[in-house]
Design a protein around this motif. Structure first.
Motif, PDB file in Angstrom:
ATOM      1  N   GLY A  72       0.782  -1.225   0.000  1.00 52.03           N
ATOM      2  CA  GLY A  72       0.000   0.000   0.000  1.00 52.03           C
ATOM      3  C   GLY A  72       0.812   1.272   0.000  1.00 52.03           C
ATOM      4  O   GLY A  72       0.246   2.376  -0.069  1.00 52.03           O
ATOM      5  N   GLU A  73       2.164   1.152   0.056  1.00 45.06           N
ATOM      6  CA  GLU A  73       2.999   2.347   0.125  1.00 45.06           C
ATOM      7  C   GLU A  73       4.100   2.379  -0.930  1.00 45.06           C
ATOM      8  O   GLU A  73       4.232   3.354  -1.660  1.00 45.06           O
ATOM      9  N   ARG A  74       4.912   1.313  -0.982  1.00 51.99           N
ATOM     10  CA  ARG A  74       6.076   1.388  -1.870  1.00 51.99           C
ATOM     11  C   ARG A  74       6.506  -0.002  -2.324  1.00 51.99           C
ATOM     12  O   ARG A  74       6.522  -0.952  -1.535  1.00 51.99           O
ATOM     13  N   LEU A  75       6.853  -0.085  -3.597  1.00 48.17           N
ATOM     14  CA  LEU A  75       7.437  -1.295  -4.182  1.00 48.17           C
ATOM     15  C   LEU A  75       8.625  -0.869  -5.032  1.00 48.17           C
ATOM     16  O   LEU A  75       8.482  -0.062  -5.948  1.00 48.17           O
ATOM     17  N   ARG A  76       9.808  -1.414  -4.709  1.00 43.93           N
ATOM     18  CA  ARG A  76      10.999  -1.107  -5.484  1.00 43.93           C
ATOM     19  C   ARG A  76      11.660  -2.403  -5.913  1.00 43.93           C
ATOM     20  O   ARG A  76      11.746  -3.360  -5.124  1.00 43.93           O
ATOM     21  N   MET A  77      12.134  -2.440  -7.174  1.00 49.44           N
ATOM     22  CA  MET A  77      12.760  -3.630  -7.734  1.00 49.44           C
ATOM     23  C   MET A  77      14.032  -3.246  -8.457  1.00 49.44           C
ATOM     24  O   MET A  77      14.126  -2.141  -9.003  1.00 49.44           O
ATOM     25  N   VAL A  78      14.994  -4.165  -8.508  1.00 46.43           N
ATOM     26  CA  VAL A  78      16.210  -3.951  -9.291  1.00 46.43           C
ATOM     27  C   VAL A  78      16.398  -5.115 -10.249  1.00 46.43           C
ATOM     28  O   VAL A  78      15.956  -6.241  -9.995  1.00 46.43           O
ATOM     29  N   ASP A  79      17.057  -4.822 -11.364  1.00 48.87           N
ATOM     30  CA  ASP A  79      17.430  -5.850 -12.327  1.00 48.87           C
ATOM     31  C   ASP A  79      18.692  -6.541 -11.811  1.00 48.87           C
ATOM     32  O   ASP A  79      19.749  -5.915 -11.714  1.00 48.87           O
ATOM     33  N   PRO A  80      18.623  -7.832 -11.469  1.00 52.00           N
ATOM     34  CA  PRO A  80      19.773  -8.502 -10.853  1.00 52.00           C
ATOM     35  C   PRO A  80      20.779  -9.043 -11.859  1.00 52.00           C
ATOM     36  O   PRO A  80      21.745  -9.698 -11.468  1.00 52.00           O
TER      37      PRO A  80
END
Length: 286
Positions: A72-80
């Motif tokens: 409900g607040e934040r989603l962060r992803m990185v390309d591994p």
């Protein structure tokens, strides 16, 4: 829209969605939600250290590692894929932040650590258009088709020539934007509609596929000769997206239709008409 360090640049966008935060979170953080507006194949392993995996062709998976998971607040992803960049903190990253705004939700989006070198200029342009479109499509799916599965109809031929030439072949008056010719239905184009040569956001458009199958609606993105998108009243408020994905002697062009709540038979007919049309406009290019 852009920021970053001297060596990198970011794509920064925001969109206001007339839906509660929970509905928008479901759209970005579950496989079914992502498949309604982004890649048609998607799965999520929840939590920090989990993965968001997407694919435009089944089996061609692109996993991203979750580094921030706050429902409900934040989603962060990185390309591994580049371990050294991950270790340095410079891996390509996608960051969604959700904010309540009265009865709506504001989604702030950042795609960071994109190279700032000249050889990335065209790719950066294409990615910016892509995210502009996809965030609009997220809003459209959540507001107009909540909980409805999407059927994706696509054609991705190899093409040759400049982007401008391919744009005109596809969307001009000798392509799907034709007013007269073999399909009699094209002669009944409603007043005030135009092909894609001089369209702007909010304009009506009227395209004709083989067999008289009509795609008509309103423009939501028109960056000639890079990208075109529109909502489709002729396909139950579906979506048309055209992207000129490359350049050079031979490159990929993509035409994507998203259908929500449309019967399988109708989708099959539209798909066949699209395939036939693309085959005739780009013969022998595969």
């Amino acid at each position: 829209m852009t920021s970053g360090t001297p060596d990198t640049r970011n794509i920064e966008l925001s969109v206001e969605i007339d839906a509660p935060v929970g509905a928008v979170w479901e759209a970005i953080a579950t496989g079914d939600g992502i498949a309604r507006w982004f890649a048609p194949f998607a799965s999520v392993e929840e939590g920090e250290g989990g993965t968001v995996t997407v694919a435009w062709v089944e089996g061609a998976d692109w996993p991203n590692r979750i580094t921030v998971w706050r429902p409900g607040e934040r989603l962060r992803m990185v390309d591994p894929s580049d371990a050294d960049a991950v270790a340095r903190g410079t891996a390509l990253a996608v960051d969604y932040r959700l904010e309540r705004a009265g009865g709506t939700t504001r989604l702030r989006f950042v795609n960071s650590n994109l190279p700032a070198t000249p050889d990335w200029d065209e790719h950066f342009h294409m990615m910016t258009n892509g995210w502009r479109f996809f965030l609009w499509n997220l809003k459209h799916a959540v507001e107009r088709h909540p909980g409805v599965s999407r059927r994706v109809i696509s054609a991705r031929p190899w093409v040759s020539g400049s982007r401008e030439e391919v744009w005109e072949r596809l969307l001009g008056e000798n392509g799907v934007g034709r007013r007269r010719g073999a399909d009699a239905v094209a002669d009944s184009t409603p007043a005030g509609t135009r092909g894609a040569g001089s369209l702007a956001v909010g304009d009506p458009f009227h395209f004709v596929l083989d067999g008289g199958e009509v795609l008509e609606g309103k423009v939501v993105l028109c960056d000639r000769p890079w990208a075109f998108a529109g909502s489709l009243r002729s396909l139950n408020d579906g979506v048309l997206h055209v992207e000129m994905e490359g350049s050079g002697e031979r490159w990929k062009m993509g035409v994507w239709l998203s259908a929500y709540g449309v019967g399988e038979g109708r989708c099959d007919r539209v798909g066949a008409a699209l395939a036939s049309t693309i085959g005739k406009l780009f013969p022998g290019e595969g």
